[in-house]
Design a protein around this motif. Sequence first.
Motif, PDB file in Angstrom:
ATOM      1  N   ALA A 203      40.120  51.436  -2.990  1.00 51.71           N
ATOM      2  CA  ALA A 203      40.925  52.657  -3.093  1.00 51.71           C
ATOM      3  C   ALA A 203      40.501  53.671  -2.041  1.00 51.71           C
ATOM      4  O   ALA A 203      41.343  54.267  -1.345  1.00 51.71           O
ATOM      5  CB  ALA A 203      40.801  53.242  -4.499  1.00 51.71           C
ATOM      6  N   TYR A 204      39.187  53.872  -1.913  1.00 47.17           N
ATOM      7  CA  TYR A 204      38.699  54.834  -0.920  1.00 47.17           C
ATOM      8  C   TYR A 204      39.021  54.375   0.498  1.00 47.17           C
ATOM      9  O   TYR A 204      39.346  55.194   1.368  1.00 47.17           O
ATOM     10  CB  TYR A 204      37.189  55.032  -1.077  1.00 47.17           C
ATOM     11  CG  TYR A 204      36.774  55.791  -2.315  1.00 47.17           C
ATOM     12  CD1 TYR A 204      37.602  56.741  -2.902  1.00 47.17           C
ATOM     13  CD2 TYR A 204      35.535  55.571  -2.903  1.00 47.17           C
ATOM     14  CE1 TYR A 204      37.215  57.443  -4.034  1.00 47.17           C
ATOM     15  CE2 TYR A 204      35.138  56.272  -4.033  1.00 47.17           C
ATOM     16  CZ  TYR A 204      35.980  57.208  -4.598  1.00 47.17           C
ATOM     17  OH  TYR A 204      35.591  57.899  -5.713  1.00 47.17           O
ATOM     18  N   PHE A 205      38.917  53.074   0.733  1.00 43.74           N
ATOM     19  CA  PHE A 205      39.088  52.561   2.099  1.00 43.74           C
ATOM     20  C   PHE A 205      40.551  52.538   2.512  1.00 43.74           C
ATOM     21  O   PHE A 205      40.894  52.927   3.643  1.00 43.74           O
ATOM     22  CB  PHE A 205      38.482  51.160   2.210  1.00 43.74           C
ATOM     23  CG  PHE A 205      38.276  50.695   3.622  1.00 43.74           C
ATOM     24  CD1 PHE A 205      37.298  51.264   4.417  1.00 43.74           C
ATOM     25  CD2 PHE A 205      39.056  49.693   4.167  1.00 43.74           C
ATOM     26  CE1 PHE A 205      37.095  50.845   5.729  1.00 43.74           C
ATOM     27  CE2 PHE A 205      38.867  49.261   5.465  1.00 43.74           C
ATOM     28  CZ  PHE A 205      37.878  49.839   6.255  1.00 43.74           C
ATOM     29  N   MET A 206      41.431  52.097   1.633  1.00 44.70           N
ATOM     30  CA  MET A 206      42.849  51.995   2.004  1.00 44.70           C
ATOM     31  C   MET A 206      43.449  53.378   2.266  1.00 44.70           C
ATOM     32  O   MET A 206      44.396  53.515   3.049  1.00 44.70           O
ATOM     33  CB  MET A 206      43.641  51.270   0.913  1.00 44.70           C
ATOM     34  CG  MET A 206      43.810  52.043  -0.381  1.00 44.70           C
ATOM     35  SD  MET A 206      44.496  51.021  -1.697  1.00 44.70           S
ATOM     36  CE  MET A 206      44.866  52.283  -2.943  1.00 44.70           C
ATOM     37  N   ALA A 207      42.892  54.411   1.599  1.00 47.34           N
ATOM     38  CA  ALA A 207      43.367  55.770   1.827  1.00 47.34           C
ATOM     39  C   ALA A 207      42.813  56.361   3.119  1.00 47.34           C
ATOM     40  O   ALA A 207      43.383  57.305   3.673  1.00 47.34           O
ATOM     41  CB  ALA A 207      42.971  56.658   0.644  1.00 47.34           C
ATOM     42  N   PHE A 208      41.728  55.795   3.609  1.00 53.26           N
ATOM     43  CA  PHE A 208      41.034  56.335   4.790  1.00 53.26           C
ATOM     44  C   PHE A 208      41.447  55.654   6.088  1.00 53.26           C
ATOM     45  O   PHE A 208      41.584  56.316   7.127  1.00 53.26           O
ATOM     46  CB  PHE A 208      39.528  56.169   4.591  1.00 53.26           C
ATOM     47  CG  PHE A 208      38.690  56.546   5.771  1.00 53.26           C
ATOM     48  CD1 PHE A 208      38.353  57.869   6.014  1.00 53.26           C
ATOM     49  CD2 PHE A 208      38.224  55.574   6.656  1.00 53.26           C
ATOM     50  CE1 PHE A 208      37.572  58.223   7.110  1.00 53.26           C
ATOM     51  CE2 PHE A 208      37.451  55.909   7.756  1.00 53.26           C
ATOM     52  CZ  PHE A 208      37.121  57.245   7.982  1.00 53.26           C
ATOM     53  N   GLU A 209      41.647  54.346   6.039  1.00 55.69           N
ATOM     54  CA  GLU A 209      41.736  53.529   7.255  1.00 55.69           C
ATOM     55  C   GLU A 209      43.188  53.140   7.576  1.00 55.69           C
ATOM     56  O   GLU A 209      43.787  52.318   6.876  1.00 55.69           O
ATOM     57  CB  GLU A 209      40.872  52.280   7.069  1.00 55.69           C
ATOM     58  CG  GLU A 209      40.880  51.319   8.219  1.00 55.69           C
ATOM     59  CD  GLU A 209      40.653  51.985   9.560  1.00 55.69           C
ATOM     60  OE1 GLU A 209      41.629  52.084  10.328  1.00 55.69           O
ATOM     61  OE2 GLU A 209      39.506  52.403   9.835  1.00 55.69           O
ATOM     62  N   PRO A 210      43.768  53.702   8.639  1.00 52.96           N
ATOM     63  CA  PRO A 210      45.176  53.406   8.969  1.00 52.96           C
ATOM     64  C   PRO A 210      45.405  51.974   9.431  1.00 52.96           C
ATOM     65  O   PRO A 210      46.554  51.512   9.438  1.00 52.96           O
ATOM     66  CB  PRO A 210      45.492  54.410  10.086  1.00 52.96           C
ATOM     67  CG  PRO A 210      44.167  54.789  10.677  1.00 52.96           C
ATOM     68  CD  PRO A 210      43.191  54.726   9.542  1.00 52.96           C
ATOM     69  N   ARG A 211      44.347  51.252   9.812  1.00 53.11           N
ATOM     70  CA  ARG A 211      44.527  49.868  10.270  1.00 53.11           C
ATOM     71  C   ARG A 211      44.812  48.906   9.119  1.00 53.11           C
ATOM     72  O   ARG A 211      45.222  47.768   9.346  1.00 53.11           O
ATOM     73  CB  ARG A 211      43.284  49.413  11.046  1.00 53.11           C
ATOM     74  CG  ARG A 211      43.100  50.148  12.370  1.00 53.11           C
ATOM     75  CD  ARG A 211      41.808  49.764  13.081  1.00 53.11           C
ATOM     76  NE  ARG A 211      40.623  50.290  12.402  1.00 53.11           N
ATOM     77  CZ  ARG A 211      39.368  50.144  12.845  1.00 53.11           C
ATOM     78  NH1 ARG A 211      39.166  49.467  13.986  1.00 53.11           N
ATOM     79  NH2 ARG A 211      38.353  50.653  12.188  1.00 53.11           N
TER      80      ARG A 211
END
Length: 675
Positions: free
Chosen positions: A264-272
Motif C-alpha cells: 500500500a505504501y509503495f504503490m502510492a509512492f512509486e509511479p513506475r
Amino acid sequence: MKVRGLYRFTQLLSNKCYLYSYTKIAIGIMCLWVFPLHAQQSTNIIDWRADEMLNTYLMQQMHQQYVLRNTRLQTALQSAQGVHSYQQQLQAAYHKLLGPLPQKVPLQPLVTGTLQQDGYRIEKIIYQSLPQHHVTANLYIPAGKGPFPAALLFCGHEATAKSTPSYQQTAILLAKNGFVVLIVDPVSQGERHQLTDSTGKPLTRGGTTEHTLLNAAAALVGSSVAAYELWDNERGLDYLLSRREVDTTRIGCLGNSGGGTQTAYFMAFEPRIKVAAVCSYITSRERTFELAGPLDGCVQIPNEGKQGIEIADYMHMLAPKPLLILSGRYDFVDYIGAVQAYNEAKQCYTTLNAADHVQLVTVDDGHGISQPKREAAVRWFRKWLYKDDAPVKEGTLNVLPAATLNCTTSGELNNSMPNELTLQQHFLKTATVLSNSRKKLTGKALADTLQQLLALPSAREKVQVEDTGTFSHPLGKIEKKLLRSAHEPPLPFLLIRPQEQAIKKVLICLQDEGKRALLDSAALLQPYLQKGYAILLPDLRGTGETADRPEFNNTKFYNKEYRNVMSSLHLGRPLIGQRVTDLQLLLDYLQTDAAFRQREVAVRATGMSALVALHAAVVDDRIKYLQVADHLPSFTTIIQQVLQKNWYSVVIPDVLRYYDVPDLLRILDKRFDFP
C-alpha cells in the motif's frame, strides 16, 4: 548552579541539588512503616472507568479527524477533477509523513548463488540500500526468452520472510506464469535482524518487536520504519529494472499482511508501478484503532490521522491503475473495514471511469495468502500485464528450506558483511548530524518550536474544579478535586494545604505512578508543608488512576501504555505534549483560586514526568522553580538503548532536528535554584 546530565532530587531542606540514593531508599522504607494505614485510603477521584478514559478520549479525537477527512473525500468524488485534486493533496501529505528520504547510493549488487529449478531459476541477491547497509532478496527468473514483466513481492511478519512457504509459492506461481519476481527480506526479518548479539542471534522475540523499538528511534530523527522499508523496496525496484530479463514498462507489486502494508505504501509512492495486489491488509484504520488498537511500529506512520489519511487513501493515490484487494472473511484484519475501504475505492475508480480496474476477492479463510488468493493475484497480474484473463491453477510447487535460500553464509547480514551498519547505527549517525547542524534555539523561538512539535493548543478553555471529598492523613486533610476543561479529559488531583500557617508557595509534584505513590512518600512532602507550601498531586492523563490496563498493551511492544502512545502519535498529539497541557491546566486553576493566585509555583518531577515538567517550564513561565530527577538525559539515549522499556511514552517525532534535553536544561538553568 551549573546543570549537568541526570538529576537527583534536590535536598529537602536546602538549595543543594543532590539526594543520595541510600537516603531516598531509607525514607521510602520509613514511609511504609510510619503511614501504612493511611496509605490504604482510596485516593481515587473518578467514579467511572478511569483506566479507559484516555483511550476513549483519543478515539473520539480520531473520529473527529476522520469525519473531516470523509467530508473532503465525498466532495472530491463528485468529479474527476475533484479526485485529481484530492490525489495531489494526499501525495503532499503522504510525502510529509515519510519525512526526508535517503539519497541513493550505488547498489553494488552481489549474486551469491543460483538455484536451477523446474521452469525457472532463483538467484540469491544482496544489494546496498543505505551506505554500508544491505538488503537480502531472492530473484525468481522464468526460463525462456525475455524480457518479462516483473513483480516486487513484499513479505509479512514471518521470521522466515522470503523463505516462508506461501511466499515461495507465490513467487514460483508468478515465475511459472512468465514474471520475474524479487522477494525482499524486510528489515528485522529473514537475514536482516538489526538488534543482535555478537553471534547474530536476535535480541528480541520477533520482527514486530524490533520494528516497534526501531520505529521509536526513527521517529526522533523525523522518519519511521515504514519509510525505511519503503526505501529498501525502492532500491529493490531500481535493481529489478537493471536486469536485462525485465521489461521495465510492465512492473507490479504485491504483498501479504505486513507485506500488504508495504505494498500500500509503495504503490502510492512509486509511479513506475503499473498494477498492484494487496492481501490481508486493506481495512479501515479508524476501525482497527478502535477494535484492535495499534499494531507494530511498521504498520502505521506517526501523524497519519493528523494528515487525514486512511488506508483507503493509499488506494486512491494509485487510481486509476489496476488494484486487487484480497481478503479473508475470517481474517483478524477487520473484514467489514475491508469492504468499506473497497467501496470507497470503487467510488474513486468509477469517478475516474475505471470501475473495472479495482476488484475485491473474498475467500472463506483467515489471514494469509492462501492458494485461492495466490491464483487470483497471478491471474490479475496476467490480465493487466499480459492481456490474458484466463484462470490460473497452481498445482504442486516445490518450496525450499530457508538455509538453501539464504544469501549469506551465516544467515544474518550483521555478521556476514564487512562493516555492516544497522538501522540503529544509522539513526545514531543521523542524530549526530542533526546535533551538529541545528541552530541553538532560545526564548520565544524555542517555546514556539515546542508548541508546534508537542501540538499544544494555541488557547485553552476555562477550567472548572469540582470538590469530590476529603480524607484524613498524617499530612493533614487531603482534598480530592477533579479539574475539567472543554476538549480535554478530566484531570484528578489531590490538594494538601499547610495546617498551621498561610500558603506561601505552591508545589506541584509529578511522578509516573501518579498521586497515590506520591502520597505514600509522605515523609518527603512534610518539609514542604512546614515551609508553607500548598501541594498538588495530580494524575496526568494516563497515569495513576487513569493509567491504561495491562491487558490492552501487548508486552512485546515494550511499553505499558502502547495503545495510547501510538494513538496519540497517530493523531499528531504526542502523549508528552498532552501531559504538558494537563500541567498548564493546573496552572490555570491556580490562577483562578484566590488562595493561590499570587503564589509562586514550583514543580518537582521524576522519571518520564520530569520531561513533562521541563517542556512545560520552557513554554510557561508561571513555573518559577524546578526539581527534576531520574529523567532521560538525551533523546539520543533512546536510540542508543533502544531495548529499554517505555521509551515510546516520551517520543516526539522529529525532535532531534530542533533540540535535545540538554538544551532545555540549559535554558532553565536558573530555575533549578529551588527555594
